[in-house]
Motif scaffolding. Structure first.
Motif, mmCIF file in Angstrom:
data_model
loop_
_atom_site.group_PDB
_atom_site.id
_atom_site.type_symbol
_atom_site.label_atom_id
_atom_site.label_comp_id
_atom_site.label_asym_id
_atom_site.label_seq_id
_atom_site.Cartn_x
_atom_site.Cartn_y
_atom_site.Cartn_z
ATOM 1 N N SER A 121 2.678 -2.128 13.991
ATOM 2 C CA SER A 121 3.369 -2.971 13.017
ATOM 3 C C SER A 121 2.463 -3.265 11.818
ATOM 4 O O SER A 121 2.926 -3.298 10.674
ATOM 5 C CB SER A 121 3.836 -4.278 13.663
ATOM 6 O OG SER A 121 2.743 -5.071 14.086
ATOM 7 N N ALA A 122 1.167 -3.460 12.070
ATOM 8 C CA ALA A 122 0.229 -3.704 10.973
ATOM 9 C C ALA A 122 0.094 -2.471 10.092
ATOM 10 O O ALA A 122 0.007 -2.578 8.860
ATOM 11 C CB ALA A 122 -1.138 -4.104 11.534
ATOM 12 N N SER A 123 0.093 -1.296 10.689
ATOM 13 C CA SER A 123 -0.014 -0.058 9.927
ATOM 14 C C SER A 123 1.227 0.175 9.066
ATOM 15 O O SER A 123 1.124 0.603 7.913
ATOM 16 C CB SER A 123 -0.214 1.127 10.872
ATOM 17 O OG SER A 123 -1.452 1.041 11.535
ATOM 18 N N ILE A 124 2.387 -0.118 9.635
ATOM 19 C CA ILE A 124 3.628 0.034 8.870
ATOM 20 C C ILE A 124 3.653 -0.953 7.710
ATOM 21 O O ILE A 124 3.999 -0.603 6.573
ATOM 22 C CB ILE A 124 4.855 -0.165 9.783
ATOM 23 C CG1 ILE A 124 4.928 0.948 10.820
ATOM 24 C CG2 ILE A 124 6.142 -0.211 8.962
ATOM 25 C CD1 ILE A 124 5.934 0.693 11.929
ATOM 26 N N ALA A 125 3.254 -2.189 7.989
ATOM 27 C CA ALA A 125 3.212 -3.197 6.928
ATOM 28 C C ALA A 125 2.265 -2.769 5.819
ATOM 29 O O ALA A 125 2.562 -2.932 4.632
ATOM 30 C CB ALA A 125 2.786 -4.549 7.502
ATOM 31 N N LYS A 126 1.128 -2.178 6.185
ATOM 32 C CA LYS A 126 0.168 -1.724 5.178
ATOM 33 C C LYS A 126 0.750 -0.599 4.338
ATOM 34 O O LYS A 126 0.581 -0.569 3.109
ATOM 35 C CB LYS A 126 -1.121 -1.248 5.851
ATOM 36 C CG LYS A 126 -2.181 -0.763 4.860
ATOM 37 C CD LYS A 126 -3.419 -0.247 5.554
ATOM 38 C CE LYS A 126 -4.484 0.183 4.538
ATOM 39 N NZ LYS A 126 -3.979 1.241 3.621
ATOM 40 N N ASP A 127 1.447 0.347 4.974
ATOM 41 C CA ASP A 127 2.043 1.455 4.225
ATOM 42 C C ASP A 127 3.076 0.948 3.221
ATOM 43 O O ASP A 127 3.132 1.408 2.073
ATOM 44 C CB ASP A 127 2.695 2.456 5.184
ATOM 45 C CG ASP A 127 1.666 3.353 5.868
ATOM 46 O OD1 ASP A 127 0.461 3.152 5.625
ATOM 47 O OD2 ASP A 127 2.077 4.246 6.625
ATOM 48 N N ILE A 128 3.890 -0.009 3.645
ATOM 49 C CA ILE A 128 4.907 -0.559 2.741
ATOM 50 C C ILE A 128 4.240 -1.372 1.632
ATOM 51 O O ILE A 128 4.617 -1.277 0.456
ATOM 52 C CB ILE A 128 5.921 -1.418 3.519
ATOM 53 C CG1 ILE A 128 6.693 -0.533 4.514
ATOM 54 C CG2 ILE A 128 6.899 -2.098 2.557
ATOM 55 C CD1 ILE A 128 7.628 -1.305 5.443
ATOM 56 N N ARG A 129 3.226 -2.163 2.000
ATOM 57 C CA ARG A 129 2.489 -2.945 0.997
ATOM 58 C C ARG A 129 1.833 -2.017 -0.024
ATOM 59 O O ARG A 129 1.870 -2.283 -1.235
ATOM 60 C CB ARG A 129 1.435 -3.808 1.672
ATOM 61 C CG ARG A 129 0.661 -4.694 0.688
ATOM 62 C CD ARG A 129 -0.285 -5.650 1.400
ATOM 63 N NE ARG A 129 -1.307 -4.955 2.161
ATOM 64 C CZ ARG A 129 -1.375 -4.902 3.474
ATOM 65 N NH1 ARG A 129 -0.461 -5.505 4.221
ATOM 66 N NH2 ARG A 129 -2.347 -4.242 4.088
ATOM 67 N N ASP A 130 1.245 -0.913 0.436
ATOM 68 C CA ASP A 130 0.620 0.039 -0.483
ATOM 69 C C ASP A 130 1.648 0.638 -1.432
ATOM 70 O O ASP A 130 1.356 0.875 -2.612
ATOM 71 C CB ASP A 130 -0.069 1.160 0.303
ATOM 72 C CG ASP A 130 -1.333 0.677 1.009
ATOM 73 O OD1 ASP A 130 -1.797 -0.436 0.704
ATOM 74 O OD2 ASP A 130 -1.834 1.419 1.889
ATOM 75 N N ALA A 131 2.869 0.890 -0.925
ATOM 76 C CA ALA A 131 3.927 1.439 -1.771
ATOM 77 C C ALA A 131 4.344 0.436 -2.844
ATOM 78 O O ALA A 131 4.642 0.806 -3.988
ATOM 79 C CB ALA A 131 5.133 1.836 -0.920
ATOM 80 N N ILE A 132 4.351 -0.848 -2.485
ATOM 81 C CA ILE A 132 4.686 -1.893 -3.457
ATOM 82 C C ILE A 132 3.595 -1.992 -4.515
ATOM 83 O O ILE A 132 3.875 -2.036 -5.722
ATOM 84 C CB ILE A 132 4.880 -3.251 -2.748
ATOM 85 C CG1 ILE A 132 6.113 -3.203 -1.836
ATOM 86 C CG2 ILE A 132 5.036 -4.375 -3.764
ATOM 87 C CD1 ILE A 132 6.269 -4.431 -0.941
#
Length: 253
Positions: free
Chosen positions: A16-27
């Protein structure tokens, strides 16, 4: 729907932390823009090859960072949220406080950094200060003169006074960056010096800073901040030296 998330989630014990990071990086990279709707939980689960509960936890992390908002209904879902400077202050202050308290940052280093950053605001603050900024500073000076003012109330007033000086520069990016210096460093410095400081001396320096700011005299504001920095630094060294000496005596006893 166009996929704005580049790569599969990186291997991690906490998916979940990795997914959140990927989405945050996209933002952060601008691939996901403000008010854009994220893929649904089912779509994200398929894309990242994880369960919907893992995706839901990742979205909770992003919401806690104020990066997304959720909306119910037929046109609902998770959307990229515009993060304001004001909302970011709290996160920045918390991070700065933890960084200073958990690492070996000396009092002199913290003092030097805080006042160097604050002095950088002097010229802009003199050019852009408003009656509201001046009123706040004068109100806090009056508050600081209150007999019996507690150390906690004094510290809060001290922070508010210097926050007004920083905000008078009229630059939200600068105000955000200095939130850590003023609202994180300053209380920690006050915790060390409160037993030895002279409130009267600090009030006099605050009065000089406010008056010079009102007169738009940037060199005078800078000089008074330097005087305050020197006084604070000496106080800190004296208090810490006294503590060390007391500890040494107790060890020998």
């Amino acid at each position: 729907m166009k996929n704005h998330l580049d790569a599969p989630v990186s291997a991690s014990p906490d998916l979940s932390a990795s997914i959140a990071k990927d989405i945050r990086d996209a933002i952060i990279a601008g691939r996901l823009i403000v008010d854009e709707r994220l893929p649904s939980e089912a779509e994200l689960a398929e894309q990242f090859s994880v369960s919907r509960s893992t995706v839901r936890e990742a979205l909770k992390r992003l919401a806690a960072q104020s990066l997304i908002r959720t909306q119910r209904g037929a046109f609902g879902g998770a959307f990229v949220r515009r993060l304001s400077y004001t909302e970011a202050y709290g996160q920045h202050v918390t991070t700065s406080t933890l960084l200073l308290s958990m690492n070996d940052v000396s009092f002199d280093v913290a003092c030097e950094a805080r006042f160097a950053l604050e002095r950088a605001c002097a010229e802009m603050a003199c050019a852009r200060r408003t009656p509201d900024h001046l009123a706040t500073m004068h109100a806090e000076i009056t508050r600081q003169k209150t007999p019996g003012l507690t150390d906690e109330a004094w510290c809060a007033s001290d922070v508010t006074f210097h926050r007004a000086l920083v905000d008078a520069a009229g630059n939200p990016v600068l105000s955000y960056q200095l939130a850590g210096a003023v609202e994180a460093m300053q209380p920690l410095m006050n915790m060390i010096t409160f037993t030895a400081r002279s409130r009267e001396r600090i009030i006099a320096l605050h009065g000089g800073i406010a008056s010079s700011l009102e007169a738009r005299d940037a060199p005078a504001v800078t000089a008074q901040l330097e005087d305050l920095a020197q006084y604070t630094s000496v106080l800190g060294r004296d208090v810490l030296a006294a503590r060390a000496a007391r500890a040494a005596r107790e060890t020998r006893a």
